[in-house]
Each structure stands twice: as C-alpha cells, then as structure tokens.
Write a protein that holds these residues in place. Sequence first.
Motif, short mmCIF file in Angstrom:
data_model
loop_
_atom_site.label_atom_id
_atom_site.label_comp_id
_atom_site.label_asym_id
_atom_site.label_seq_id
_atom_site.Cartn_x
_atom_site.Cartn_y
_atom_site.Cartn_z
N PHE A 161 56.04 37.36 37.15
CA PHE A 161 54.68 37.05 37.55
C PHE A 161 53.98 38.34 37.96
O PHE A 161 54.51 39.11 38.77
CB PHE A 161 54.70 36.06 38.71
CG PHE A 161 53.36 35.58 39.16
CD1 PHE A 161 52.36 35.25 38.26
CD2 PHE A 161 53.09 35.44 40.52
CE1 PHE A 161 51.13 34.78 38.69
CE2 PHE A 161 51.86 34.98 40.96
CZ PHE A 161 50.88 34.65 40.05
N CYS A 162 52.81 38.58 37.40
CA CYS A 162 52.07 39.82 37.69
C CYS A 162 50.70 39.50 38.25
O CYS A 162 49.94 38.73 37.66
CB CYS A 162 51.91 40.65 36.41
SG CYS A 162 50.90 42.14 36.63
N ILE A 163 50.40 40.07 39.41
CA ILE A 163 49.07 40.01 40.00
C ILE A 163 48.50 41.43 39.97
O ILE A 163 49.06 42.34 40.59
CB ILE A 163 49.11 39.47 41.44
CG1 ILE A 163 49.48 37.98 41.44
CG2 ILE A 163 47.78 39.70 42.14
CD1 ILE A 163 49.61 37.39 42.83
N ASP A 164 47.40 41.62 39.25
CA ASP A 164 46.78 42.94 39.13
C ASP A 164 45.56 42.99 40.06
O ASP A 164 44.70 42.12 39.99
CB ASP A 164 46.36 43.20 37.68
CG ASP A 164 46.16 44.68 37.40
OD1 ASP A 164 46.04 45.45 38.36
OD2 ASP A 164 46.12 45.06 36.22
N HIS A 165 45.50 43.99 40.91
CA HIS A 165 44.48 44.13 41.95
C HIS A 165 44.67 43.03 43.00
O HIS A 165 45.12 43.30 44.08
CB HIS A 165 43.06 44.14 41.37
CG HIS A 165 42.84 45.21 40.36
ND1 HIS A 165 42.88 46.55 40.68
CD2 HIS A 165 42.62 45.13 39.02
CE1 HIS A 165 42.68 47.27 39.59
NE2 HIS A 165 42.53 46.44 38.56
N LYS A 203 49.92 36.40 34.08
CA LYS A 203 49.24 37.52 34.73
C LYS A 203 47.88 37.05 35.24
O LYS A 203 47.10 36.44 34.51
CB LYS A 203 49.05 38.67 33.75
CG LYS A 203 48.41 39.92 34.35
CD LYS A 203 48.35 41.05 33.34
CE LYS A 203 47.81 42.33 33.95
NZ LYS A 203 47.74 43.43 32.95
N LEU A 204 47.60 37.34 36.52
CA LEU A 204 46.32 37.00 37.13
C LEU A 204 45.62 38.27 37.61
O LEU A 204 46.26 39.18 38.14
CB LEU A 204 46.51 36.08 38.35
CG LEU A 204 47.28 34.78 38.19
CD1 LEU A 204 47.23 34.00 39.51
CD2 LEU A 204 46.73 33.94 37.05
N TYR A 205 44.31 38.29 37.44
CA TYR A 205 43.49 39.37 37.98
C TYR A 205 42.77 38.88 39.24
O TYR A 205 42.83 37.70 39.59
CB TYR A 205 42.48 39.85 36.94
CG TYR A 205 43.11 40.69 35.84
CD1 TYR A 205 43.11 42.08 35.93
CD2 TYR A 205 43.70 40.10 34.73
CE1 TYR A 205 43.69 42.85 34.93
CE2 TYR A 205 44.29 40.86 33.73
CZ TYR A 205 44.27 42.23 33.84
OH TYR A 205 44.85 43.01 32.85
N GLN A 206 42.07 39.80 39.89
CA GLN A 206 41.44 39.51 41.17
C GLN A 206 40.44 38.37 41.07
O GLN A 206 39.80 38.16 40.05
CB GLN A 206 40.75 40.76 41.73
CG GLN A 206 39.52 41.23 40.95
CD GLN A 206 39.87 42.17 39.80
OE1 GLN A 206 41.01 42.24 39.37
NE2 GLN A 206 38.87 42.90 39.33
N GLY A 207 40.32 37.64 42.18
CA GLY A 207 39.30 36.60 42.28
C GLY A 207 39.61 35.31 41.56
O GLY A 207 38.74 34.43 41.49
N VAL A 208 40.80 35.14 41.02
CA VAL A 208 41.15 33.90 40.33
C VAL A 208 41.44 32.80 41.35
O VAL A 208 42.14 33.03 42.35
CB VAL A 208 42.38 34.10 39.42
CG1 VAL A 208 42.93 32.76 38.92
CG2 VAL A 208 42.04 35.00 38.25
N THR A 209 40.90 31.61 41.10
CA THR A 209 41.17 30.45 41.94
C THR A 209 41.86 29.37 41.12
O THR A 209 41.33 28.93 40.09
CB THR A 209 39.88 29.87 42.54
OG1 THR A 209 39.27 30.84 43.39
CG2 THR A 209 40.16 28.61 43.34
N LEU A 210 43.03 28.97 41.56
CA LEU A 210 43.74 27.82 40.98
C LEU A 210 43.69 26.74 42.06
O LEU A 210 44.55 26.67 42.94
CB LEU A 210 45.17 28.20 40.62
CG LEU A 210 45.31 29.42 39.67
CD1 LEU A 210 46.78 29.73 39.40
CD2 LEU A 210 44.57 29.18 38.36
N GLY A 211 42.64 25.92 41.98
CA GLY A 211 42.32 25.04 43.09
C GLY A 211 42.25 23.57 42.72
O GLY A 211 42.66 23.15 41.65
N ALA A 212 41.70 22.81 43.66
CA ALA A 212 41.59 21.36 43.52
C ALA A 212 40.13 20.96 43.31
O ALA A 212 39.22 21.59 43.87
CB ALA A 212 42.14 20.66 44.75
N VAL A 213 39.93 19.90 42.53
CA VAL A 213 38.58 19.36 42.35
C VAL A 213 38.14 18.67 43.64
O VAL A 213 37.00 18.78 44.08
CB VAL A 213 38.54 18.37 41.17
CG1 VAL A 213 37.19 17.69 41.09
CG2 VAL A 213 38.84 19.10 39.86
#
Length: 294
Positions: free
Chosen positions: A198-202, A219-229
């Motif tokens: 798993f890679c988180i960049d920034h 891979k995720l970059y900054q500001g990503v939201t994996l959230g709920a409706v």
Amino acid sequence: MPCIFYPMNNIDLLTETILESYSIHGAINMSESESFPNRENVISALKDIQSLIFPGFRSAEYIDEHNLRYVTGEKIHRITSILTKETQKALTYLKKDIDESQCFELAEKTVLSLIKEIPEIRRKSMLDVKACLEGDPAAKSAEEIILSYPGLEAILVYRIAHFLHTSGIPMIPRMMTEHVHGKTGIDIHPGASIGESFCIDHGTGIVIGETTIIGNNVKLYQGVTLGAVSVKKSMSNKKRHPTIEDNVTIYAGATILGGDTVIGEGSTIGGNVWLTSSVPAGSTTIARQETLKE
C-alpha cells in the motif's frame, strides 16, 4: 523577569471553580484500576513497537550487533508492561460482563499476540516501503522512506492498531491512529481492511473510513476520501465505505463514497472525481472539465 506571586485566597478560589467544573461535567481520568487508558502511556508503547519494527530509525539509541538482543528484549518487556495495563483499563471500563482479572488475562494475551505478530507486520511494512520506492520518482532509497515519509508512518501505525482492533480491544487502536493522524494529517480508521504493498504519496488530508476494504498494490494521493454516503448512527453496524480492488490508483482530491461502491481492479480514478457508484475493472474515471469563456 521578576516572579509574580498571587495571594493564596485567589488560588483557592480558582481551584474551587475548576473542581466545581469537574463535578458538573466529569471527564476526569483518575489513576485507579477502572480509569480510562492513559494517552501518554499508549503512545509511549506505540513508539517502542514502531522501533521494534524499524530498529534504529524511530528512536535515539545506539544499536550494534552486540546489544541488539538486549535492546529488543528491553523494549518487549516495556511494551508488555505498559500496554497490558492500559489495555486492561479499556477492557475493564467497556466490558462490564467480565471481571477485572479476566480483563487482565485478555489484555496480557492480546499484547503478547501483538508482539508475536511483529515479524509479520515487518514483512508487510517492507512491502509498503517497496511500493513507495517504486511508485514515487522522488524517493531515493528505502531508508529515506522509513525515516521521512508520513504516508509510511500512518500505514505502519494502522497495521499495529488494526491487529488490536480485530482482536477486540476497544479505544486503544483509535488512540494510536488518531495520534498519527495528528502528526501526518492522514486519517485511517483501525477497522479498515488494507492489503499489501500500500502506497500513500504525500498523504495530507486522506481519510479512510472504518468499513473500507482496500486490496493489494493500491496507491492513494493527498486529499483522497474513502467515506460514507450516510453518517447516521443507525448505519454504524453496516458497510458504509467503498471497496477498492487490487492495482488501483486514486489521484489527489478524489472522493469515493458508499458501502456498495466498488472500484474495479486495475482502475484509475482521476483528481477531484466524486463517485457514489461502482466503476468496472480496468477503467479510467476523470472529472468533467469545463473551459470558461470570457
């Protein structure tokens, strides 16, 4: 600068007003057997665990081939002593159906299991390091990533906290992930399920919700939201967050919501995309762009 001394009657009055607020509002953590876990002790144990996973990288200490066994054993003793007591507190407070001695036995068993899990956490962490090294052109070495990358630190603490969370330990895992959230700006709930490499960049501003499922080589970059409706309390026992399958890249600012949302294997999600529905494997999703005319 001269010292200023206040009359004792003023100090007594101030003391009484603060004590009165304790009586009215509560939120006091007394040093008794049924008190809440102590945050400073939990973080102290967490730092020792991190330094067991990356010896010599996370603490100011001299390590060589002659003292490595001693230093490792000393940390294990310290972790088991501190974390067992703090875990017992959490269990005693929240599990009213079992007595204090049973809470101690469960706490001790879980902490020893965590220590036993460290070689596996190290294996996964090295895969995370490798994923960052291969995925970030700016990374010059594995050592640089271990020493300085906030994404790796957030993932490492998540992997420690996730083990405790899945072992049924309340409160302590969240204290750990919120501590590293405050340091890095990366918010990973310990209940999330995250695969290998798993890679988180920034990383700043990333949010990964409790019921998120993430596969391998993501891979995720900054500001990503994996959230709920929905954030209704009635949804607390349901899958509220998305599933991200293997080999997915999600660029900066993307928001993906909902327990039924699946991002198919090998997909790419562009920056600032807003998704509340699934996308097929191998797809590319980008935000609509508009050109404003003067």
